[in-house]
Design a protein around this motif. Structure first.
Motif, PDB file in Angstrom:
ATOM      1  N   ASP A 196      27.899  47.422  37.557  1.00  0.00           N
ATOM      2  CA  ASP A 196      29.073  48.617  37.268  1.00  0.00           C
ATOM      3  C   ASP A 196      29.469  49.353  38.429  1.00  0.00           C
ATOM      4  OD1 ASP A 196      26.481  50.661  35.977  1.00  0.00           O
ATOM      5  OD2 ASP A 196      26.740  49.999  37.908  1.00  0.00           O
ATOM      6  N   GLN A 197      29.228  49.147  39.613  1.00  0.00           N
ATOM      7  CA  GLN A 197      29.766  49.854  40.749  1.00  0.00           C
ATOM      8  C   GLN A 197      30.791  48.936  41.515  1.00  0.00           C
ATOM      9  OE1 GLN A 197      25.934  50.633  42.760  1.00  0.00           O
ATOM     10  NE2 GLN A 197      26.065  52.498  41.790  1.00  0.00           N
ATOM     11  N   ASP A 198      30.839  47.882  41.094  1.00  0.00           N
ATOM     12  CA  ASP A 198      31.735  46.716  41.802  1.00  0.00           C
ATOM     13  C   ASP A 198      33.054  46.775  41.202  1.00  0.00           C
ATOM     14  OD1 ASP A 198      33.009  44.464  42.757  1.00  0.00           O
ATOM     15  OD2 ASP A 198      31.269  42.985  42.432  1.00  0.00           O
ATOM     16  N   PRO A 199      34.165  47.210  41.744  1.00  0.00           N
ATOM     17  CA  PRO A 199      35.531  47.639  41.208  1.00  0.00           C
ATOM     18  C   PRO A 199      36.306  46.068  40.855  1.00  0.00           C
ATOM     19  CG  PRO A 199      35.601  48.039  43.469  1.00  0.00           C
ATOM     20  CD  PRO A 199      33.989  47.675  43.193  1.00  0.00           C
ATOM     21  N   LEU A 200      35.918  45.145  41.700  1.00  0.00           N
ATOM     22  CA  LEU A 200      36.417  43.797  41.354  1.00  0.00           C
ATOM     23  C   LEU A 200      35.993  43.092  40.127  1.00  0.00           C
ATOM     24  CD1 LEU A 200      36.109  42.402  45.152  1.00  0.00           C
ATOM     25  CD2 LEU A 200      38.038  43.534  44.119  1.00  0.00           C
ATOM     26  N   THR A 201      35.209  43.336  39.465  1.00  0.00           N
ATOM     27  CA  THR A 201      34.478  42.800  38.210  1.00  0.00           C
ATOM     28  C   THR A 201      34.942  43.340  36.938  1.00  0.00           C
ATOM     29  OG1 THR A 201      32.379  42.384  39.503  1.00  0.00           O
ATOM     30  CG2 THR A 201      32.621  42.184  37.210  1.00  0.00           C
ATOM     31  N   ARG A 202      36.058  42.556  35.978  1.00  0.00           N
ATOM     32  CA  ARG A 202      36.552  43.131  35.014  1.00  0.00           C
ATOM     33  C   ARG A 202      36.373  42.109  33.943  1.00  0.00           C
ATOM     34  NH1 ARG A 202      42.384  43.851  37.170  1.00  0.00           N
ATOM     35  NH2 ARG A 202      41.583  42.462  38.764  1.00  0.00           N
ATOM     36  N   VAL A 203      35.511  41.052  34.236  1.00  0.00           N
ATOM     37  CA  VAL A 203      35.347  40.072  33.117  1.00  0.00           C
ATOM     38  C   VAL A 203      34.570  40.620  32.110  1.00  0.00           C
ATOM     39  CG1 VAL A 203      33.134  39.046  34.237  1.00  0.00           C
ATOM     40  CG2 VAL A 203      34.825  37.532  32.922  1.00  0.00           C
TER      41      VAL A 203
ATOM     42  N   GLU B 162      37.920  35.147  24.414  1.00  0.00           N
ATOM     43  CA  GLU B 162      39.029  35.213  25.763  1.00  0.00           C
ATOM     44  C   GLU B 162      38.466  34.746  27.055  1.00  0.00           C
ATOM     45  OE1 GLU B 162      41.112  39.610  24.059  1.00  0.00           O
ATOM     46  OE2 GLU B 162      39.286  39.573  25.584  1.00  0.00           O
ATOM     47  N   ARG B 163      37.226  34.805  27.195  1.00  0.00           N
ATOM     48  CA  ARG B 163      36.611  34.159  28.550  1.00  0.00           C
ATOM     49  C   ARG B 163      36.793  32.886  28.538  1.00  0.00           C
ATOM     50  NH1 ARG B 163      32.587  38.345  27.968  1.00  0.00           N
ATOM     51  NH2 ARG B 163      31.219  36.928  26.882  1.00  0.00           N
ATOM     52  N   GLN B 164      36.785  32.144  27.292  1.00  0.00           N
ATOM     53  CA  GLN B 164      36.912  30.715  27.002  1.00  0.00           C
ATOM     54  C   GLN B 164      38.334  30.257  27.047  1.00  0.00           C
ATOM     55  OE1 GLN B 164      35.259  29.341  23.302  1.00  0.00           O
ATOM     56  NE2 GLN B 164      35.309  27.276  23.937  1.00  0.00           N
ATOM     57  N   VAL B 165      39.132  31.105  26.586  1.00  0.00           N
ATOM     58  CA  VAL B 165      40.659  30.623  26.756  1.00  0.00           C
ATOM     59  C   VAL B 165      40.945  31.106  28.141  1.00  0.00           C
ATOM     60  CG1 VAL B 165      42.863  31.694  26.125  1.00  0.00           C
ATOM     61  CG2 VAL B 165      41.156  31.288  24.197  1.00  0.00           C
ATOM     62  N   LEU B 166      40.458  31.909  28.772  1.00  0.00           N
ATOM     63  CA  LEU B 166      40.970  32.200  30.031  1.00  0.00           C
ATOM     64  C   LEU B 166      40.292  31.038  31.185  1.00  0.00           C
ATOM     65  CD1 LEU B 166      41.719  33.589  32.837  1.00  0.00           C
ATOM     66  CD2 LEU B 166      39.640  34.916  32.771  1.00  0.00           C
ATOM     67  N   GLN B 167      39.001  30.574  31.070  1.00  0.00           N
ATOM     68  CA  GLN B 167      38.546  29.215  31.889  1.00  0.00           C
ATOM     69  C   GLN B 167      39.618  27.995  31.423  1.00  0.00           C
ATOM     70  OE1 GLN B 167      34.644  27.821  30.861  1.00  0.00           O
ATOM     71  NE2 GLN B 167      35.081  26.115  31.953  1.00  0.00           N
ATOM     72  N   MET B 168      40.121  27.791  30.184  1.00  0.00           N
ATOM     73  CA  MET B 168      40.791  26.541  29.872  1.00  0.00           C
ATOM     74  C   MET B 168      42.210  26.754  30.426  1.00  0.00           C
ATOM     75  SD  MET B 168      39.421  25.921  26.218  1.00  0.00           S
ATOM     76  CE  MET B 168      39.772  24.276  26.069  1.00  0.00           C
ATOM     77  N   ILE B 169      42.757  27.978  30.357  1.00  0.00           N
ATOM     78  CA  ILE B 169      43.970  28.470  31.154  1.00  0.00           C
ATOM     79  C   ILE B 169      43.773  27.984  32.690  1.00  0.00           C
ATOM     80  CG2 ILE B 169      45.732  30.101  31.701  1.00  0.00           C
ATOM     81  CD1 ILE B 169      45.158  31.429  29.145  1.00  0.00           C
TER      82      ILE B 169
ATOM     83  N   ILE C  65      44.262  38.964  27.467  1.00  0.00           N
ATOM     84  CA  ILE C  65      43.628  38.916  28.663  1.00  0.00           C
ATOM     85  C   ILE C  65      44.493  39.304  29.867  1.00  0.00           C
ATOM     86  CG2 ILE C  65      42.960  37.050  30.169  1.00  0.00           C
ATOM     87  CD1 ILE C  65      42.344  35.350  27.728  1.00  0.00           C
ATOM     88  N   MET C  66      45.754  39.349  29.866  1.00  0.00           N
ATOM     89  CA  MET C  66      46.595  39.748  30.853  1.00  0.00           C
ATOM     90  C   MET C  66      46.530  41.277  30.925  1.00  0.00           C
ATOM     91  SD  MET C  66      49.733  36.944  30.786  1.00  0.00           S
ATOM     92  CE  MET C  66      49.676  35.669  31.812  1.00  0.00           C
ATOM     93  N   GLN C  67      46.734  41.720  29.708  1.00  0.00           N
ATOM     94  CA  GLN C  67      46.832  43.440  29.517  1.00  0.00           C
ATOM     95  C   GLN C  67      45.462  43.867  30.114  1.00  0.00           C
ATOM     96  OE1 GLN C  67      47.560  44.696  25.533  1.00  0.00           O
ATOM     97  NE2 GLN C  67      47.753  46.589  26.269  1.00  0.00           N
ATOM     98  N   LYS C  68      44.253  43.214  29.600  1.00  0.00           N
ATOM     99  CA  LYS C  68      42.993  43.950  29.836  1.00  0.00           C
ATOM    100  C   LYS C  68      42.756  43.833  31.364  1.00  0.00           C
ATOM    101  CE  LYS C  68      40.578  43.034  25.634  1.00  0.00           C
ATOM    102  NZ  LYS C  68      39.462  42.338  24.849  1.00  0.00           N
ATOM    103  N   LEU C  69      43.198  42.793  32.105  1.00  0.00           N
ATOM    104  CA  LEU C  69      42.989  42.379  33.627  1.00  0.00           C
ATOM    105  C   LEU C  69      43.989  42.949  34.467  1.00  0.00           C
ATOM    106  CD1 LEU C  69      41.587  38.717  33.409  1.00  0.00           C
ATOM    107  CD2 LEU C  69      40.262  40.962  33.224  1.00  0.00           C
ATOM    108  N   GLY C  70      44.993  43.283  33.949  1.00  0.00           N
ATOM    109  CA  GLY C  70      46.151  44.012  34.477  1.00  0.00           C
ATOM    110  C   GLY C  70      46.661  42.930  35.338  1.00  0.00           C
ATOM    111  N   LEU C  71      46.850  41.429  34.880  1.00  0.00           N
ATOM    112  CA  LEU C  71      47.311  40.386  35.692  1.00  0.00           C
ATOM    113  C   LEU C  71      48.639  39.943  34.746  1.00  0.00           C
ATOM    114  CD1 LEU C  71      43.956  38.462  36.273  1.00  0.00           C
ATOM    115  CD2 LEU C  71      45.445  40.001  37.906  1.00  0.00           C
TER     116      LEU C  71
ATOM    117  N   ALA D  99      39.966  33.701  37.795  1.00  0.00           N
ATOM    118  CA  ALA D  99      38.854  32.953  37.075  1.00  0.00           C
ATOM    119  C   ALA D  99      37.911  32.498  38.149  1.00  0.00           C
ATOM    120  CB  ALA D  99      39.709  32.000  36.214  1.00  0.00           C
ATOM    121  N   VAL D 100      38.662  31.812  39.457  1.00  0.00           N
ATOM    122  CA  VAL D 100      37.814  31.357  40.328  1.00  0.00           C
ATOM    123  C   VAL D 100      37.118  32.335  41.133  1.00  0.00           C
ATOM    124  CG1 VAL D 100      38.197  30.356  42.661  1.00  0.00           C
ATOM    125  CG2 VAL D 100      39.360  29.519  40.768  1.00  0.00           C
TER     126      VAL D 100
END
Length: 214
Positions: free
Chosen positions: A142-149, A156-163, A190-196, A206-207
């Motif tokens: 929870d202190q890692d600013p890069l982790t938003r998954v 949504e995680r499953q769809v993101l992997q397949m995309i 997914i895009m809205q939540k991740l800001g991508l 995802a990588v």
């Protein structure tokens, strides 16, 4: 007798592990899966004591498969067996609930020992990832600013992997038994939540997060 389920998308590795594990007097392989979704289905059906889980698998990666197995078949202890010692993968599997983590270049004797250890309710971590685990414990998720998954739902995680794997929207819809419009809705969410805002950005994310291999 310890019932073991093996999940790995590489046939030669999967079959080799099954043969070696079955040769152990106290172990019995009850099933083998080539992807995370199949591993989840077999865990529900076969009630294994231990699941040996690869991380990088198509359709449903090892992290997500482990999370769901621990929720639906909590009697099964999961051991991650991966070529990756990277923090993202180790952290993802630890948070998903694995009882063990080994690197694929370990000796088979170590894997067999780990199966027995986790079946006893203990934890087994390969010495090869000791430093990574130490860093993970020092740096809380929870202190890692890069982790938003964590903001994404299971689907949504499953769809993101397949995309990220380059699967077309129509094929994702068919695979998950949902409509194309629903897939597009998931992608927008997914895009809205991740800001991508592009598939390229989603793939990079995802990588980086260990959702799909580089």
């Amino acid at each position: 007798m310890i019932k073991v389920l093996v999940a790995d998308d590489h046939k030669i590795i999967r079959e080799g592990l099954c043969n070696m594990l079955d040769a152990e007097p106290d172990l019995k392989v009850v099933g083998a899966a080539s992807n995370g979704r199949e591993a989840l289905a077999l865990a529900r059906k076969l009630s294994p004591d231990v699941v040996i889980m690869d991380i990088s698998m198509p359709e449903l990666n090892g992290i997500e498969a482990t999370r769901q197995i621990r929720a639906e078949a909590p009697q099964a202890a999961v051991i991650a067996l991966s070529m990756y010692a990277d923090k993202r993968y180790v952290l993802g599997m630890l948070k998903a609930g694995v009882a063990g983590y080994l690197i694929k270049d370990c000796a088979f004797e170590e894997l067999a020992r780990a199966v027995v250890v986790v079946h006893r309710g203990e934890t087994y971590l390969s010495p090869a990832i000791a430093d990574t685990v130490r860093k993970v414990l020092v740096t809380r998720i929870d202190q890692d600013p890069l982790t938003r998954v964590e903001e994404l739902t299971e689907r949504e995680r499953q769809v993101l992997q397949m995309i990220a794997e380059g699967i077309k929207t129509k094929d994702i819809a068919e695979s998950l038994h949902i409509s194309v419009k629903t897939v597009e809705t998931y992608r927008s969410s997914i895009m809205q939540k991740l800001g991508l805002f592009s598939v390229a950005e989603l793939t990079k994310f995802a990588v980086r997060e260990g959702i799909t291999p580089p």
